[in-house]
Design an enzyme around this catalytic site. Structure first.
Site, PDB file in Angstrom:
ATOM      1  N   GLN A  65       3.495  10.027   0.573  1.00  0.00           N
ATOM      2  CA  GLN A  65       4.749   9.281   0.588  1.00  0.00           C
ATOM      3  C   GLN A  65       5.586   9.496  -0.666  1.00  0.00           C
ATOM      4  O   GLN A  65       6.769   9.157  -0.690  1.00  0.00           O
ATOM      5  CB  GLN A  65       4.479   7.775   0.770  1.00  0.00           C
ATOM      6  CG  GLN A  65       3.925   7.455   2.150  1.00  0.00           C
ATOM      7  CD  GLN A  65       3.725   5.957   2.307  1.00  0.00           C
ATOM      8  OE1 GLN A  65       2.728   5.407   1.887  1.00  0.00           O
ATOM      9  NE2 GLN A  65       4.702   5.292   2.894  1.00  0.00           N
TER      10      GLN A  65
ATOM     11  N   CYS B 218       6.300   0.127   7.254  1.00  0.00           N
ATOM     12  CA  CYS B 218       5.908   1.239   6.386  1.00  0.00           C
ATOM     13  C   CYS B 218       7.093   1.588   5.496  1.00  0.00           C
ATOM     14  O   CYS B 218       8.221   1.640   5.977  1.00  0.00           O
ATOM     15  CB  CYS B 218       5.526   2.440   7.262  1.00  0.00           C
ATOM     16  SG  CYS B 218       5.054   3.900   6.305  1.00  0.00           S
ATOM     17  N   LEU B 219       6.828   1.842   4.220  1.00  0.00           N
ATOM     18  CA  LEU B 219       7.922   2.172   3.296  1.00  0.00           C
ATOM     19  C   LEU B 219       8.622   3.480   3.687  1.00  0.00           C
ATOM     20  O   LEU B 219       9.775   3.696   3.323  1.00  0.00           O
ATOM     21  CB  LEU B 219       7.408   2.272   1.854  1.00  0.00           C
ATOM     22  CG  LEU B 219       6.937   0.953   1.209  1.00  0.00           C
ATOM     23  CD1 LEU B 219       6.393   1.219  -0.188  1.00  0.00           C
ATOM     24  CD2 LEU B 219       8.049  -0.077   1.161  1.00  0.00           C
TER      25      LEU B 219
ATOM     26  N   GLY C 150       0.831  -1.190   0.000  1.00  0.00           N
ATOM     27  CA  GLY C 150       0.000   0.000   0.000  1.00  0.00           C
ATOM     28  C   GLY C 150       0.870   1.246   0.000  1.00  0.00           C
ATOM     29  O   GLY C 150       2.029   1.190   0.430  1.00  0.00           O
TER      30      GLY C 150
ATOM     31  N   HIS D  29      -1.949   7.830   6.768  1.00  0.00           N
ATOM     32  CA  HIS D  29      -0.964   8.629   6.015  1.00  0.00           C
ATOM     33  C   HIS D  29      -1.606   9.901   5.459  1.00  0.00           C
ATOM     34  O   HIS D  29      -0.996  10.970   5.463  1.00  0.00           O
ATOM     35  CB  HIS D  29      -0.417   7.838   4.816  1.00  0.00           C
ATOM     36  CG  HIS D  29       0.763   6.973   5.133  1.00  0.00           C
ATOM     37  ND1 HIS D  29       1.938   7.471   5.624  1.00  0.00           N
ATOM     38  CD2 HIS D  29       0.959   5.638   4.997  1.00  0.00           C
ATOM     39  CE1 HIS D  29       2.810   6.475   5.786  1.00  0.00           C
ATOM     40  NE2 HIS D  29       2.234   5.349   5.411  1.00  0.00           N
TER      41      HIS D  29
ATOM     42  N   HIS E 135      -4.090   1.987   7.655  1.00  0.00           N
ATOM     43  CA  HIS E 135      -2.713   2.504   7.627  1.00  0.00           C
ATOM     44  C   HIS E 135      -2.577   3.603   6.564  1.00  0.00           C
ATOM     45  O   HIS E 135      -2.014   4.676   6.827  1.00  0.00           O
ATOM     46  CB  HIS E 135      -1.769   1.326   7.338  1.00  0.00           C
ATOM     47  CG  HIS E 135      -0.317   1.682   7.207  1.00  0.00           C
ATOM     48  ND1 HIS E 135       0.650   1.159   8.042  1.00  0.00           N
ATOM     49  CD2 HIS E 135       0.335   2.477   6.322  1.00  0.00           C
ATOM     50  CE1 HIS E 135       1.838   1.644   7.670  1.00  0.00           C
ATOM     51  NE2 HIS E 135       1.681   2.441   6.626  1.00  0.00           N
ATOM     52  N   GLU E 136      -3.121   3.342   5.364  1.00  0.00           N
ATOM     53  CA  GLU E 136      -2.995   4.331   4.274  1.00  0.00           C
ATOM     54  C   GLU E 136      -3.817   5.589   4.559  1.00  0.00           C
ATOM     55  O   GLU E 136      -3.379   6.702   4.265  1.00  0.00           O
ATOM     56  CB  GLU E 136      -3.404   3.716   2.928  1.00  0.00           C
ATOM     57  CG  GLU E 136      -2.601   2.479   2.502  1.00  0.00           C
ATOM     58  CD  GLU E 136      -1.096   2.605   2.678  1.00  0.00           C
ATOM     59  OE1 GLU E 136      -0.566   3.728   2.581  1.00  0.00           O
ATOM     60  OE2 GLU E 136      -0.450   1.571   2.934  1.00  0.00           O
TER      61      GLU E 136
HETATM   62 NI    NI Z   1       3.009   3.447   5.427  1.00  0.00          NI
END
Ligand code: NI
Length: 161
Positions: free
Chosen positions: A49, A86-87, A44, A132, A128-129
């Site tokens: 991001q 998380c990226l 995701g 963000h 989670h997204e």
């Molecule tokens: Ni994330």
């Protein structure tokens, strides 16, 4: 533009703005996001991001790419804690309490309203997204002291690698 922003990049703490019209630009952003997600083996990704403050999220849980515009949680039930990554926070995992079941509303790329009922892990990924898009990262579920220690470790590891 495809570069994933890494914490503590200030853009990750900002609230994304609602998309007013799903046009070519939004499609282009979503394509860049999908590319960045797949390149980094994520499941995701949210627009902030890659440095764009628009309410766009992409998710692929192995069932194909799903793009959601202006997603929001309408209702949630139950709670459980699970470690998440998380990226934007490479190499760390944080226990996060999330709803077990969520009702989510958003729009797809054709401007069609999507109402999703998600249970368990898929629901967790969307929560989670959406976090963000509101400037919230998994480390914000920790105490300030724990967060600072973990982030210091993460940044040191990034520098050393
Ligand atoms: Ni994330």
């Amino acid at each position: 533009m495809n570069e994933i922003r890494i914490y503590p990049d200030p853009i990750l703490r900002k609230k994304a703005l609602p998309v007013k019209m799903i046009d070519g630009q939004v499609k282009e952003i979503a394509e860049h996001m999908a590319e960045a997600m797949y390149t980094n083996k994520g499941i995701g990704l949210a627009a902030p991001q890659i440095g764009i403050l628009s309410q766009i999220a992409v998710v692929d849980l192995g069932e194909g790419l799903r793009i959601l515009i202006n997603p929001e949680i309408i209702e949630g039930e139950g709670e459980s804690v699970l470690e998440e990554g998380c990226l934007s926070l490479p190499n760390i995992e944080v226990p996060v309490k999330r709803k077990d079941k969520v009702f989510l509303r958003g729009w797809n790329m054709d401007g069609k309203e999507m109402n999703l009922e998600l249970v368990g892990f898929p629901g967790r990924v969307y929560q989670h997204e959406i976090d963000h898009l509101n400037g919230i990262l998994i480390v914000h579920y920790l105490s300030r002291l724990k967060r600072e220690l973990l982030v210091k470790k993460m940044l040191k590891r990034l520098r050393d690698s």
